[in-house]
Design a protein around this motif. Structure first.
Motif, PDB file in Angstrom:
ATOM      1  N   GLY A  82       0.783  -1.235   0.000  1.00 25.40           N
ATOM      2  CA  GLY A  82       0.000   0.000   0.000  1.00 25.40           C
ATOM      3  C   GLY A  82       0.810   1.277   0.000  1.00 25.40           C
ATOM      4  N   GLU A  83       2.124   1.191   0.136  1.00 30.15           N
ATOM      5  CA  GLU A  83       2.954   2.385   0.142  1.00 30.15           C
ATOM      6  C   GLU A  83       3.053   2.981  -1.264  1.00 30.15           C
ATOM      7  OE1 GLU A  83       4.459   5.422   1.163  1.00 30.15           O
ATOM      8  OE2 GLU A  83       4.717   4.069   2.899  1.00 30.15           O
ATOM      9  N   THR A 124       0.508   6.519  -8.345  1.00 34.17           N
ATOM     10  CA  THR A 124      -0.930   6.288  -8.329  1.00 34.17           C
ATOM     11  C   THR A 124      -1.180   4.857  -8.777  1.00 34.17           C
ATOM     12  OG1 THR A 124      -1.360   6.901 -10.633  1.00 34.17           O
ATOM     13  CG2 THR A 124      -1.262   8.693  -9.018  1.00 34.17           C
ATOM     14  N   ASP A 125      -2.376   4.368  -8.529  1.00 34.63           N
ATOM     15  CA  ASP A 125      -2.705   3.008  -8.936  1.00 34.63           C
ATOM     16  C   ASP A 125      -2.804   2.883 -10.449  1.00 34.63           C
ATOM     17  OD1 ASP A 125      -2.732   2.177  -6.343  1.00 34.63           O
ATOM     18  OD2 ASP A 125      -4.907   2.273  -6.097  1.00 34.63           O
ATOM     19  N   LEU A 148       6.141  -2.199 -10.883  1.00 35.32           N
ATOM     20  CA  LEU A 148       5.246  -1.912  -9.768  1.00 35.32           C
ATOM     21  C   LEU A 148       3.891  -1.533 -10.346  1.00 35.32           C
ATOM     22  CD1 LEU A 148       7.506   0.248  -7.408  1.00 35.32           C
ATOM     23  CD2 LEU A 148       7.341  -2.234  -7.580  1.00 35.32           C
ATOM     24  N   LYS A 149       2.914  -2.392 -10.161  1.00 32.52           N
ATOM     25  CA  LYS A 149       1.581  -2.097 -10.692  1.00 32.52           C
ATOM     26  C   LYS A 149       0.535  -2.837  -9.884  1.00 32.52           C
ATOM     27  CE  LYS A 149       2.090  -5.664 -14.261  1.00 32.52           C
ATOM     28  NZ  LYS A 149       2.085  -5.946 -15.708  1.00 32.52           N
ATOM     29  N   THR A 150      -0.641  -2.237  -9.814  1.00 30.98           N
ATOM     30  CA  THR A 150      -1.733  -2.858  -9.062  1.00 30.98           C
ATOM     31  C   THR A 150      -2.871  -3.287  -9.969  1.00 30.98           C
ATOM     32  OG1 THR A 150      -2.774  -0.689  -8.711  1.00 30.98           O
ATOM     33  CG2 THR A 150      -1.263  -1.472  -7.004  1.00 30.98           C
ATOM     34  N   ARG A 151      -2.828  -2.886 -11.231  1.00 31.20           N
ATOM     35  CA  ARG A 151      -3.952  -3.202 -12.099  1.00 31.20           C
ATOM     36  C   ARG A 151      -4.097  -4.701 -12.285  1.00 31.20           C
ATOM     37  NH1 ARG A 151      -2.587  -5.092 -16.946  1.00 31.20           N
ATOM     38  NH2 ARG A 151      -0.715  -4.434 -18.055  1.00 31.20           N
ATOM     39  N   GLU A 271      -6.964   0.760 -19.407  1.00 33.47           N
ATOM     40  CA  GLU A 271      -6.023   1.475 -18.546  1.00 33.47           C
ATOM     41  C   GLU A 271      -5.981   0.918 -17.133  1.00 33.47           C
ATOM     42  OE1 GLU A 271      -6.767   5.714 -17.661  1.00 33.47           O
ATOM     43  OE2 GLU A 271      -4.794   6.071 -18.535  1.00 33.47           O
ATOM     44  N   GLN A 272      -7.148   0.529 -16.629  1.00 32.76           N
ATOM     45  CA  GLN A 272      -7.216   0.009 -15.267  1.00 32.76           C
ATOM     46  C   GLN A 272      -6.959  -1.488 -15.211  1.00 32.76           C
ATOM     47  OE1 GLN A 272      -7.537   2.180 -12.796  1.00 32.76           O
ATOM     48  NE2 GLN A 272      -7.683   3.790 -14.343  1.00 32.76           N
ATOM     49  N   GLY A 273      -6.787  -2.123 -16.379  1.00 31.26           N
ATOM     50  CA  GLY A 273      -6.591  -3.569 -16.408  1.00 31.26           C
ATOM     51  C   GLY A 273      -7.903  -4.301 -16.182  1.00 31.26           C
TER      52      GLY A 273
END
Length: 335
Positions: A82-83, A124-125, A148-151, A271-273
């Motif tokens: 979450g950082e 940003t996410d 580093l990605k969250t999508r 874009e958001q996956g």
């Protein structure tokens, strides 16, 4: 080199992520036909990225060099926890690196994975961030990186017309709980617009003008219905699947203005996956970094049989199988 050799596909290792990003940009900017494919980093059991340079490392230096990947992993875990502060993420990696004095850091940077622009303060996410490192171990310079990605993942399914891409893509999306992105419906929507406006296919300026002003919206519909589409607010879900529109799709898709317009639209959806997308060049051009790419195909005869069955289900009985086979073979040639 590309213009001299004219390769269909060129492979580059993802370990040199900066080189890969620059080459992809070069191919896009120069409109080269070569497909650029990244090859995942291969690692030793210690995590050290394999490289021809590793042969110059002593056993002790090889052991020390493994700290590069450990530092990247620690930063990656911090991000996944979450950082989002860039300084904090970099500090985590640098603390790990500081434990091995034999490694002399050259750079450790967080950059945009596509543009290579440094990310200064907060992630940003939506960011696709590349954490890249270069360091010397003795006289040997080593590089490595992690994303580093969250999508959620993107799945890209390519293949010729009538191979069953839409059916398979929809089923995969439903099974995995992802969004079904029907790019073929987008091209059909533009083809329908040009067809109804009676614009000559040779009039590229008029096609470009109509395309630039078109507002296209996909309408999710439950299976077994096909994806719905609105063009400039008008529901054309059934109209885009008629034989007249189908014959125009390849010619319309070949227009640069159409491809550019829909490329931006498709990437905006992805874009958001979390999408399963189908269409020509979907994995090579639209989503080159998709986590999974599939090429789905079938014979011309089988694809014509499926398309014939679809038309029959729609109540269209004025077509014969041989005509459909010829149409599909011709579209394959155009594609």
């Amino acid at each position: 080199l590309f213009t001299l050799i004219c390769p269909d596909v060129a492979y580059f290792g993802e370990k040199d992520a900066q080189q890969l990003a620059i080459i992809r940009r070069l191919v896009r900017d120069l409109n080269l036909t070569v497909t650029i494919r990244g090859c995942p980093i291969v690692r030793s059991p210690s995590g050290l990225a394999l490289s021809s340079r590793n042969q110059y490392l002593s056993d002790q230096q090889t052991q020390a060099a493994a700290v590069l990947f450990r530092s990247l992993q620690s930063a990656q875990k911090t991000y996944q926890g979450g950082e989002r502060r860039v300084k904090v993420i970099l500090d985590v990696a640098q603390k790990i690196l500081a434990t091995v004095t034999a490694v002399k850091l050259q750079y450790l940077e967080l950059v945009d994975a596509v543009t290579l622009t440094p990310i200064a303060d907060l992630l940003t996410d939506q960011d696709q961030a590349l954490l890249a490192i270069a360091a010397h171990v003795g006289d040997t310079r080593l590089i490595d990186n992690v994303m580093l990605k969250t999508r959620s993942p993107i799945i890209a399914i390519d293949g010729p017309a009538g191979a069953g891409k839409s059916t398979v893509t929809r089923q995969v999306a439903d099974h995995l709980g992802l969004t079904y992105l029907d790019t073929g419906a987008m091209y059909r929507a533009i083809a329908w617009l040009i067809w109804t406006q009676k614009i000559d296919l040779e009039d590229q300026a008029a096609i470009a003008e109509q395309t630039s002003q078109a507002e296209i919206e996909l309408i999710p519909r439950p299976a077994p219905q096909l994806t719905g589409v609105k063009v400039n607010g008008q529901d054309v879900s059934d109209a885009i699947r008629t034989p007249g529109v189908t014959k125009l799709v390849s010619a319309i898709a070949a227009q640069a203005a159409v491809r550019e317009k829909l490329l931006h639209l498709q990437r905006a959806y992805g874009e958001q996956g979390g999408v399963v997308a189908e269409g020509r060049d979907i994995g090579t051009h639209v989503f080159p970094d998709a986590e999974l790419k599939i090429f789905l195909t079938a014979s011309v005869a089988e694809r014509a049989r499926r398309r014939f069955k679809d038309f029959q289900a729609q109540g269209k009985t004025d077509l014969d199988l041989k005509t459909l086979e010829a149409d599909i073979a011709h579209r394959d040639h155009l594609d």
